[in-house]
Each structure stands twice: as C-alpha cells, then as structure tokens.
Design an enzyme around this catalytic site. Structure first.
Site, PDB file in Angstrom:
ATOM      1  N   SER A 265      17.840   2.907   1.138  1.00 11.66           N
ATOM      2  CA  SER A 265      19.243   2.403   1.161  1.00 11.66           C
ATOM      3  C   SER A 265      19.603   1.351   0.090  1.00 11.66           C
ATOM      4  O   SER A 265      18.580   0.879  -0.424  1.00 11.66           O
ATOM      5  CB  SER A 265      19.776   1.939   2.418  1.00 11.66           C
ATOM      6  OG  SER A 265      19.160   0.743   2.806  1.00 11.66           O
ATOM      7  N   LYS A 266      20.936   1.060  -0.140  1.00 12.37           N
ATOM      8  CA  LYS A 266      21.268   0.317  -1.090  1.00 12.37           C
ATOM      9  C   LYS A 266      20.947  -1.138  -0.584  1.00 12.37           C
ATOM     10  O   LYS A 266      20.500  -1.917  -1.153  1.00 12.37           O
ATOM     11  CB  LYS A 266      22.827   0.334  -0.838  1.00 12.37           C
ATOM     12  CG  LYS A 266      23.751  -0.017  -2.128  1.00 12.37           C
ATOM     13  CD  LYS A 266      25.232  -0.315  -1.721  1.00 12.37           C
ATOM     14  CE  LYS A 266      26.198   0.530  -1.849  1.00 12.37           C
ATOM     15  NZ  LYS A 266      27.561   0.448  -2.105  1.00 12.37           N
ATOM     16  N   ARG A 267      20.606  -1.314   0.828  1.00 12.09           N
ATOM     17  CA  ARG A 267      20.405  -2.588   1.348  1.00 12.09           C
ATOM     18  C   ARG A 267      18.816  -2.983   0.907  1.00 12.09           C
ATOM     19  O   ARG A 267      18.571  -3.780   0.737  1.00 12.09           O
ATOM     20  CB  ARG A 267      20.681  -2.540   3.041  1.00 12.09           C
ATOM     21  CG  ARG A 267      20.901  -3.875   3.329  1.00 12.09           C
ATOM     22  CD  ARG A 267      21.474  -3.904   4.859  1.00 12.09           C
ATOM     23  NE  ARG A 267      22.594  -3.021   4.925  1.00 12.09           N
ATOM     24  CZ  ARG A 267      22.400  -1.995   6.118  1.00 12.09           C
ATOM     25  NH1 ARG A 267      21.446  -2.144   7.103  1.00 12.09           N
ATOM     26  NH2 ARG A 267      23.502  -1.204   6.321  1.00 12.09           N
ATOM     27  N   GLN A 270      18.958  -4.087  -2.487  1.00 13.64           N
ATOM     28  CA  GLN A 270      19.457  -5.638  -2.397  1.00 13.64           C
ATOM     29  C   GLN A 270      18.075  -6.608  -1.728  1.00 13.64           C
ATOM     30  O   GLN A 270      18.141  -7.900  -2.336  1.00 13.64           O
ATOM     31  CB  GLN A 270      20.822  -5.895  -1.795  1.00 13.64           C
ATOM     32  CG  GLN A 270      21.927  -5.234  -2.600  1.00 13.64           C
ATOM     33  CD  GLN A 270      22.803  -4.821  -1.886  1.00 13.64           C
ATOM     34  OE1 GLN A 270      23.134  -4.707  -0.877  1.00 13.64           O
ATOM     35  NE2 GLN A 270      24.302  -5.140  -2.709  1.00 13.64           N
TER      36      GLN A 270
END
Ligand code: GLU
Length: 515
Positions: A265-267, A270
């Site tokens: 995921s995007k998380r 990051q």
C-alpha cells in the site's frame, strides 16, 4: 482460425497509478507483442465522483517512460474508439435497454434509507447474505414488484433510479481463468449489481463488458482484485448473447508488502521511504507527495525488468532481460498464482546491473544534467571521467552527484577520525613534499600523481600507503571512495594542490582544537 490477440489496459483515472497497475499494463503489452497482437489503452472514467484530472496524463507519461506504447488509445486513436468511457454513453444505453426489454435487467427506485433498512432486516433475520438478490428484490421498490404504470409514472416524474442486473436464482457460473484454473460461483451468492444510474452513466461492470466485446478483446489480463467480479461479467456475456466471443481471463497475483503480510500500500511506501509509483506524484490537496522510481534514479530498463519479475519468471536462472527479450520470453503460463513480495533491494540490484551496462555517454549525460541542476559547471570530459569512476559504486542515478560532490566543490568538512589518528610527524612532511613537487601548471595523469606520491613517501622513508587516507580526506573530505589518483586527475593539478594546502591548515586546527 485463432482470434487476433487484442488486450487492453483499462485504468480508472482516480489518482496516482500504482506499480501494480503498471505491471498489469506491462504484462498486457508483453503478451500482445509476443503474439503479434494489439494492446489497447482504455480510460475507464465512469466514476465521475472520483475523477482526478491529472491522473490520465500520469498514466500516459508512466507508460511512455516504461516504453509501453499502446496500439490504440485516446491519444493514438484507432478503429474501435472512442477509448474514453465517458464518451461512449450512448453505446451503454443501447445495451442496457436491450437487457431491460429482454427481462434481464430491471429498474430499482429504492432510496439509500430503504436499502439500509433492507440490510438491517436481513441481518436481524440472520440471512446468509445481505445482497439485493432473487429473494430480497421481491420486497423492494423495483420494476419486478411495481406495476408497469407505476414504473412509467416514476420514470416520467424523474424519480432517481438505477438499473440492476437480474441474476438468476439457481445457476452455476463458471469461468476458466488462465492463471487460476476453474472458478465456480453459485448465482445465489451474487448481487444484482447496478449496471446504470439515472444520469445515464454506466457502472464499471456494464461498461467494461460492453467495451471488451465491442473492442474485440481476446484476453482480459488484470489484477486479482477483479476476480470476484468475473462471474458477473460472464453472466453479462451470456445475457447479451456474446458467450462465443467472451475473452479469456487471466487474473494476476497481488503485490504484497515486503514481509509478505498483506497488500502493498501507499502507506508502506511512505513508511519505508521507497517508491511504489512509476513517477513522482505531486498533487495539491494530498497530504504529501509520493516518490517515483524515475525521479529516485532508477533506469527505465531496470524498472521494467524488476516489474516483469514481480509475479513472473522465465523458468531459468537468468534475470537480466531487455524489453525486447521479455517480449520474446513472456507467457501467461509462467505467471505465479501466489502473491509477489515487493522487495526494493531487488529493484536496486537490477538498477546496479543496468547502470554497469549502460553506455558511458548516457551516464555522463546524467552527470552533466545533475551538475547543471545543482548549479555546477561540468565539461563533457569531466562528466565522462566521473561517470566512469563512479558507475560501479552507485545504486541510483542521483548518486553520480551525491557520491562525487567533491568533484564540484571543495570539502566543507573533513573526516576527523582519520585526521586525529594520522596527522602527525612523517605524514605532514610527505603531504607537504608531495604538494610542493606538483607543479601547478602541469596537468598530471593519475600515474604521474602516483609517481610523485611515491617519491614524496620515499624521501621521508615511509610507504605511500601510510598517507593515502590523509591525502584522500584532504582532497575529498571523505574516508572512502574511488581510485584517489583518478580523483586527483579529474580535479586537476592546480585544484589538488590548493586543496592539500587548505586541508593541512584545517587539519592542524582540528588537532589543536582537540587539545
Ligand atoms: N477500471 C478498472 C481498474 O481501474 C479495470 C479493471 C479491468 O481491467 O477490468 O482497474
């Protein structure tokens, strides 16, 4: 005769294109080219509430960066256009009307509250499913329960409605997925999905099936998240009488987090600071900008090679494949069923391999570009020399500047540990002698530097090795790096001499300050 291979990549422009989407595009492209077929790019923008204007451009740019060139697309055109779903509304209407006339779809007028109430009731009754289906639809407000007149009245009065597919109560829906094998679903577990809303906008399911048929798609290659929708699509093909031209399905494995636990995921990106998007994504209103492989300094060929191996392998030990070689080797049979772990170390490894193989002129042009962006002058010869010296030592392209910053600017600080340990007695004499022996007007070669250093060391009865580290710190500020003689050759004699003199003054200060 075998059908012409026609595949499509059908992203929704709802935001940044995830690496999984790029992989889907790549596999479609490889499959099309391998089979002398066509790859179509279709923009699925029926969900206008989630439309992001920059997204379409981002898709085009990402594909272009990867070297994926669709044969038919909104930009390139083609015989089955338009290739943007919002421009095809009439076509969907035509087909949904046919389904309505044939009793395979129906109008439903239920409000959001009524739908909630239905689900509540089903929950209380401990029903197996909360779907709008062959049982629950009988107690709702739709054209199956209302009279013809009532339906017409509501339509004329402009009451909002949806058109739902009428899923049969008891049928087995099957499909043979090229990756997963047979998938069977009982229609009683399916939902009467919405096909169209009163504003005339189709939903994904209707538009996707109608377009795949009209665009003569032979194979649907897409992410695993669409597998649950596939039985509904099969039913639509049956209802529309298109079973014979139904495409073959291949649902690609998920991309997993680095530890294999759950979807990437995007998380994750990051959290770990690595990119999972092809290009940088900077959009106002979003909390932060997202890193892209391109801007982080991955070479296109390395990225594509890495991507191809996320869920596929050629069945040999070989790992380095150009786009052309991937086309040659690709087959759906060699796609894995299980999810593919995203491992950034592997991406870095591919990048190193490609950096080492790249024509030196291309790397040099990156040196020139990075130097220019940072405000430094760099002659083409200097760029070539730096590229040659650093290519084995970097993972990512921007390191051509970061790891060679001393080629452009004098050291801002010096590695103090080395100085404290080694700046004494003979070492001082050797460096002084070495600097004096360099005639600032001569342009020494690396061999020339080595000879003069040897001579300086010999004069002081020590080995050249004993001052090497100090000299390196004096000219570069750093303890490690590429061949020191070559560094000095690139810097030039004059610059080297002046760096040694200023470093010696600084070294003394460092020692005195420590006292
Ligand atoms: N528009 C869908 C998506 O965004 C396409 C799914 C499909 O390929 O059928 O992924």
């Amino acid at each position: 005769m075998e059908k012409e291979v026609r595949v499509r990549f059908a992203p929704s422009p709802t935001g940044v294109l995830h690496i999984g989407g790029v992989r889907t595009a790549l596999y479609n492209y490889l499959f099309a080219k391998k089979n002398n077929g066509k790859m179509i790019l279709r923009i699925e923008d029926t969900d206008q509430s989630r439309y992001v204007p920059e997204a379409e451009n981002y898709i085009n740019e990402s594909l272009a960066w990867c070297g994926i060139v669709p044969d038919e697309s909104p930009l390139a055109g083609g015989p089955y256009g338009p290739y943007i779903q919002s421009e095809r509304k009439e076509l969907y209407k035509e087909h949904v009307n046919r389904l309505l006339e044939e009793g395979k779809a129906y109008y439903a007028f239920d409000t959001a509250e009524e739908l909630d109430a239905m689900r509540e009731k089903l929950k209380e009754a401990k029903a197996n499913s909360l779907n709008y289906n062959s049982i629950s639809r009988n107690s709702m407000k739709n054209s199956l329960t209302l009279s013809k007149e009532e339906v017409e009245q509501k339509l004329e009065a402009g009451e909002p409605y949806v058109i739902r597919i009428k899923v049969p109560p008891k049928e087995e829906i099957r499909l043979n997925d090229m990756i997963r094998g047979w998938v069977m679903v009982h229609s009683s577990t399916m939902d009467d999905k919405v096909l169209m809303k009163s504003d005339g906008m189709p939903t994904y399911h209707l538009a996707n099936v109608v377009d795949d048929y009209l665009m003569k798609i032979s194979h649907v290659i897409r992410g695993e998240e669409w597998l649950p929708s596939a039985p509904l699509h099969v039913l639509l093909y049956q209802y529309l009488g298109w079973e014979d031209s139904m495409p073959k399905f291949a649902h690609l494995p998920l991309l997993l987090k680095p530890d294999g636990n759950g979807k990437l995921s995007k998380r994750d990106a990051q959290k770990h600071g690595f990119p999972i998007f092809p290009l940088e994504w900077k959009v106002k209103d979003e909390d932060s900008e997202l890193k892209g492989f391109r801007e982080e300094g991955y070479l296109r060929d390395a990225f594509v090679n890495f991507l191809a191996f996320l869920g596929w392998n050629p069945g040999t030990e070989e790992e380095i494949f150009s786009l052309e070689q991937l086309i040659e080797e690709f087959s759906i049979e060699r796609i894995n069923k299980s999810g593919a772990k995203f491992d950034i170390q592997k991406a870095i490894w591919f990048n190193q391999q490609y950096i080492r193989k790249q024509p030196i002129e291309l790397l040099a042009s990156n040196v020139s570009r990075l130097a220019k962006e940072a405000g430094f002058d760099c002659s083409p010869e200097k760029a070539l020399a730096i590229a040659d010296l650093l290519r084995e030592r970097i993972d990512l392209i921007p390191e051509l500047l970061e790891k060679g910053i001393y080629f452009f600017t004098t050291p801002k600080s010096y590695d103090e540990k080395v100085i404290r340990k080694r700046w004494k007695g003979e070492a001082k004499n050797v460096l002084t002698y070495f600097a004096e022996s360099l005639n600032a007007t001569d342009q020494e070669t690396s061999d020339g530097f080595q000879e003069k250093l040897n001579a300086a060391a010999e004069k002081n009865n020590v080995g050249a090795g004993s001052v090497m580290q100090l000299l390196r710190v004096a000219v570069s500020g750093e303890q490690g790096g590429p061949d020191l003689m070559k560094i000095m050759e690139i810097l030039g004699t004059q610059e080297t001499v002046s760096r040694i003199y200023s470093a010696m003054t600084e070294f003394d200060k460092i020692i005195n300050d420590a006292r």
